[in-house]
Design an enzyme around this catalytic site. Structure first.
Site, PDB file in Angstrom:
ATOM      1  N   LEU A 294       0.829  -1.220   0.000  1.00  0.00           N
ATOM      2  CA  LEU A 294       0.000   0.000   0.000  1.00  0.00           C
ATOM      3  C   LEU A 294       0.859   1.265   0.000  1.00  0.00           C
ATOM      4  O   LEU A 294       0.545   2.241  -0.686  1.00  0.00           O
ATOM      5  CB  LEU A 294      -0.939  -0.019   1.213  1.00  0.00           C
ATOM      6  N   ALA A 295       1.949   1.224   0.768  1.00  0.00           N
ATOM      7  CA  ALA A 295       2.802   2.411   0.863  1.00  0.00           C
ATOM      8  C   ALA A 295       3.375   2.800  -0.500  1.00  0.00           C
ATOM      9  O   ALA A 295       3.639   3.966  -0.760  1.00  0.00           O
ATOM     10  CB  ALA A 295       3.938   2.145   1.853  1.00  0.00           C
ATOM     11  N   TYR A 354      -6.476  -5.418  -4.891  1.00  0.00           N
ATOM     12  CA  TYR A 354      -7.108  -6.643  -5.406  1.00  0.00           C
ATOM     13  C   TYR A 354      -8.010  -7.266  -4.326  1.00  0.00           C
ATOM     14  O   TYR A 354      -9.157  -7.631  -4.588  1.00  0.00           O
ATOM     15  CB  TYR A 354      -6.011  -7.609  -5.831  1.00  0.00           C
TER      16      TYR A 354
HETATM   17  P1  NAD Z   1      -6.070 -13.571 -17.168  1.00  0.00           P
HETATM   18  O1  NAD Z   1      -5.235 -12.368 -16.945  1.00  0.00           O
HETATM   19  O2  NAD Z   1      -5.456 -14.763 -17.822  1.00  0.00           O
HETATM   20  O3  NAD Z   1      -7.385 -13.176 -18.003  1.00  0.00           O
HETATM   21  C1  NAD Z   1      -8.182 -12.050 -17.665  1.00  0.00           C
HETATM   22  C2  NAD Z   1      -8.924 -11.585 -18.895  1.00  0.00           C
HETATM   23  O4  NAD Z   1      -9.661 -10.406 -18.544  1.00  0.00           O
HETATM   24  C3  NAD Z   1      -7.964 -11.197 -20.033  1.00  0.00           C
HETATM   25  O5  NAD Z   1      -8.362 -11.811 -21.234  1.00  0.00           O
HETATM   26  C4  NAD Z   1      -8.079  -9.681 -20.078  1.00  0.00           C
HETATM   27  O6  NAD Z   1      -7.874  -9.136 -21.364  1.00  0.00           O
HETATM   28  C5  NAD Z   1      -9.524  -9.467 -19.593  1.00  0.00           C
HETATM   29  N1  NAD Z   1      -9.706  -8.095 -19.132  1.00  0.00           N
HETATM   30  C6  NAD Z   1      -8.893  -7.388 -18.311  1.00  0.00           C
HETATM   31  N2  NAD Z   1      -9.343  -6.122 -18.187  1.00  0.00           N
HETATM   32  C7  NAD Z   1     -10.471  -6.020 -18.956  1.00  0.00           C
HETATM   33  C8  NAD Z   1     -11.355  -4.959 -19.260  1.00  0.00           C
HETATM   34  N3  NAD Z   1     -11.194  -3.746 -18.747  1.00  0.00           N
HETATM   35  N4  NAD Z   1     -12.383  -5.208 -20.094  1.00  0.00           N
HETATM   36  C9  NAD Z   1     -12.570  -6.431 -20.629  1.00  0.00           C
HETATM   37  N5  NAD Z   1     -11.749  -7.480 -20.381  1.00  0.00           N
HETATM   38  C10 NAD Z   1     -10.709  -7.275 -19.566  1.00  0.00           C
HETATM   39  O7  NAD Z   1      -6.682 -13.948 -15.745  1.00  0.00           O
HETATM   40  P2  NAD Z   1      -7.283 -15.321 -15.197  1.00  0.00           P
HETATM   41  O8  NAD Z   1      -6.260 -15.970 -14.369  1.00  0.00           O
HETATM   42  O9  NAD Z   1      -7.943 -16.086 -16.278  1.00  0.00           O
HETATM   43  O10 NAD Z   1      -8.370 -14.742 -14.189  1.00  0.00           O
HETATM   44  C11 NAD Z   1      -9.745 -14.646 -14.495  1.00  0.00           C
HETATM   45  C12 NAD Z   1     -10.474 -14.175 -13.242  1.00  0.00           C
HETATM   46  O11 NAD Z   1     -10.233 -15.081 -12.184  1.00  0.00           O
HETATM   47  C13 NAD Z   1     -10.022 -12.804 -12.749  1.00  0.00           C
HETATM   48  O12 NAD Z   1     -11.122 -12.090 -12.265  1.00  0.00           O
HETATM   49  C14 NAD Z   1      -9.073 -13.136 -11.630  1.00  0.00           C
HETATM   50  O13 NAD Z   1      -8.976 -12.110 -10.686  1.00  0.00           O
HETATM   51  C15 NAD Z   1      -9.749 -14.365 -11.056  1.00  0.00           C
HETATM   52  N6  NAD Z   1      -8.852 -15.234 -10.276  1.00  0.00           N
HETATM   53  C16 NAD Z   1      -7.824 -15.903 -10.884  1.00  0.00           C
HETATM   54  C17 NAD Z   1      -7.001 -16.721 -10.102  1.00  0.00           C
HETATM   55  C18 NAD Z   1      -5.879 -17.515 -10.705  1.00  0.00           C
HETATM   56  O14 NAD Z   1      -5.224 -18.259  -9.965  1.00  0.00           O
HETATM   57  N7  NAD Z   1      -5.600 -17.442 -11.989  1.00  0.00           N
HETATM   58  C19 NAD Z   1      -7.211 -16.830  -8.737  1.00  0.00           C
HETATM   59  C20 NAD Z   1      -8.250 -16.124  -8.163  1.00  0.00           C
HETATM   60  C21 NAD Z   1      -9.075 -15.337  -8.945  1.00  0.00           C
END
Ligand code: NAD
Length: 448
Positions: A294-295, A354
């Site tokens: 955060l800092a 996050y």
């Molecule tokens: P990723 O980065 O592989 O894919 C995320 C997708 O979201 C990408 O295709 C990106 O282009 C799209 N995106 C980002 N900003 C956008 C916007 N403004 N408008 C439209 N699309 C947008 O991520 P992931 O690992 O597939 O994660 C998918 C979801 O699962 C996320 O919400 C992430 O926070 C959550 N999540 C993932 C994990 C993990 O271990 N991978 C764990 C917990 C939660």
């Protein structure tokens, strides 16, 4: 991205090598294959004398084509245990749960399932303590099980006995391979129950998925299409190539849109109305990280994460539900699924932005659920733990390895594990489950 241990384990020589080196070897998880059995073996069924779910449980198993055993033949190995613990009163009565589970624990098949069905804890102390005790029991047992086995508690509210089919099938099936130590609640609802086509529970419905160009979102889109939905894939215009690939692979369509753009909610609504007349399932999957303590965190890092992960989800949800001139675009009986994270439950160093955004989603689904019940719309969240994607591949090596191993199943999950859970929550048969956050984390030790 790929798990080196899992790779070594895929060969007999690799497994022997790891064992000789004293490395704990995570069990390969059995996942659903289309056409495979809903429940892959006999289920040993038990219950308390006052239990109210015995008939319903047997009905679900018969419908799923699974054999229900009331006692275990000599040397028999059940694929699952289902115990109806409703009607328990007082601490002493919990001995019935011990008496049923203790003798059979060593015989549970690899990849086995344990599901305890209980009451929703109510106001009477003797009943509430027993109902709540089941939670501690299942979460603890989940941590003891080996061989890829899982354990869950299904709390069944009064009048929801006929709604246990979809949750019980899911929890007993390979679709829930990376879900363990969860408490799922099913409650009475006014939704009308139509016969379910279990192999295509979303047939005839229209679903939209944000962040569908890659990672978890691409697989969510694929699994929803497998389950019969027509899928609209959304992602950033800069990801158009990946988006087109997903859409083409699943026979869906693509809508390039930045979900944080001012006109995004209106554009999404107008598109779904014009092309499909409305939408039945909307999956908020797009998400980003900008990790920093955060800092050191810049205002931009704070704002972008909060806006993509939470603000946009809220604005789009409100627009999908808005009456407007032609009524809400999200149809009655529909479902919304948000993508939270273990980071929103346990918190992570360097992730105040996050963690706040992902916890906010849990609050959002909890608050919306009762407001949407009248229209039989369900809203839930999934909270993935460590899932093998580009997002986790970017983590520093040691953090990544710790994330993979610090859960009861000793491994990272796959995008399909999240996708199966989303598809289950999206299905109309899952009526009665709303306002909840289901962790897909192999029972992560974080925030457990
Ligand atoms: P990723 O980065 O592989 O894919 C995320 C997708 O979201 C990408 O295709 C990106 O282009 C799209 N995106 C980002 N900003 C956008 C916007 N403004 N408008 C439209 N699309 C947008 O991520 P992931 O690992 O597939 O994660 C998918 C979801 O699962 C996320 O919400 C992430 O926070 C959550 N999540 C993932 C994990 C993990 O271990 N991978 C764990 C917990 C939660």
């Amino acid at each position: 991205m790929s798990d080196f241990l899992q790779h070594l384990m895929s060969s007999r020589a690799g497994r022997a090598l790891l064992r000789r080196a004293g490395v704990p070897v995570p069990a390969p998880l059995v996942r659903h294959t289309p056409g495979g059995p809903a429940i892959p073996g006999p289920v040993l069924v038990g219950g308390t004398p006052k239990g109210r779910l015995g008939t319903a449980v047997k009905g679900v198993l018969a419908d799923a084509g699974a054999e229900a055993l009331t006692s275990l033949p000599e040397g028999g190995r059940p694929a699952a245990l289902a115990f109806d613990a409703t009607g328990l009163t007082g601490a002493g009565a919990l001995a019935e749960l011990y008496a049923f589970t203790h003798p059979v624990m060593r015989g549970l098949s690899p990849g086995g399932r344990v599901v305890v069905l209980g009451d929703v804890p109510g106001p009477k102390p003797a009943d509430a303590l027993a109902a709540q005790a089941l939670e501690g029991f299942t979460r603890s047992l989940g941590k003891e099980l080996r061989g890829g086995a899982t354990c869950q508690l299904l709390q069944v509210g009064p009048g929801a006995e006929h709604l246990i089919g979809s949750p019980l099938r899911f929890l007993l099936s390979p679709r829930s391979a990376y879900v363990s130590g969860q408490v799922v609640r099913v409650e009475a609802t006014t939704a009308s129950s139509a016969p379910v086509r279990w192999e295509a529970p979303l047939s005839g419905s229209v679903a939209a998925v944000t962040g569908a160009a890659r990672g978890i979102g691409a697989v969510v889109a694929e699994v929803l299409a497998r389950d019969g939905a027509t899928v609209v894939c959304l992602d950033l215009p800069s990801q158009e190539a990946g988006l087109a690939r997903t859409a083409q692979r699943i026979g869906g369509t693509a809508l390039p849109v930045d979900i944080t753009a001012g006109d995004a909610p209106g554009r999404i609504r107008a598109h779904l109305r014009a092309e499909f007349g409305g939408v039945d399932v909307f999956v908020h999957n797009a998400g980003i990280t900008r990790d920093r303590t955060l800092a050191r965190m810049s205002p931009q890092e704070w704002d972008t994460v909060l806006d993509v992960n939470l603000g946009a989800v809220h604005r789009i949800t409100a627009t999908l539900l808005a009456e407007g001139q032609d009524g809400p675009v999200l149809r009655d009986g529909g479902a919304l699924v948000c993508t939270s994270s273990i980071g929103g439950i346990a918190g992570n160093r360097g992730q105040t932005n996050y963690g706040a955004s992902k916890a906010g989603l849990i609050g959002l689904v909890r608050a919306y659920a009762p407001l949407l019940a009248e229209r039989s719309i369900r809203i839930n969240a999934v909270a993935p733990g460590f899932i093998e994607t580009d997002m986790t591949a970017r983590m520093p090596l040691l953090v990544r390895e710790a994330g993979r191993r610090m859960n009861s199943l000793g491994q990272g999950g796959l995008p399909v594990d999240v996708a199966e859970t989303v598809a289950w929550l999206a299905a109309p048969a899952t009526a009665g489950v709303s306002g909840q956050t289901i962790r897909v984390c192999g029972q992560s030790l974080l925030g457990a």
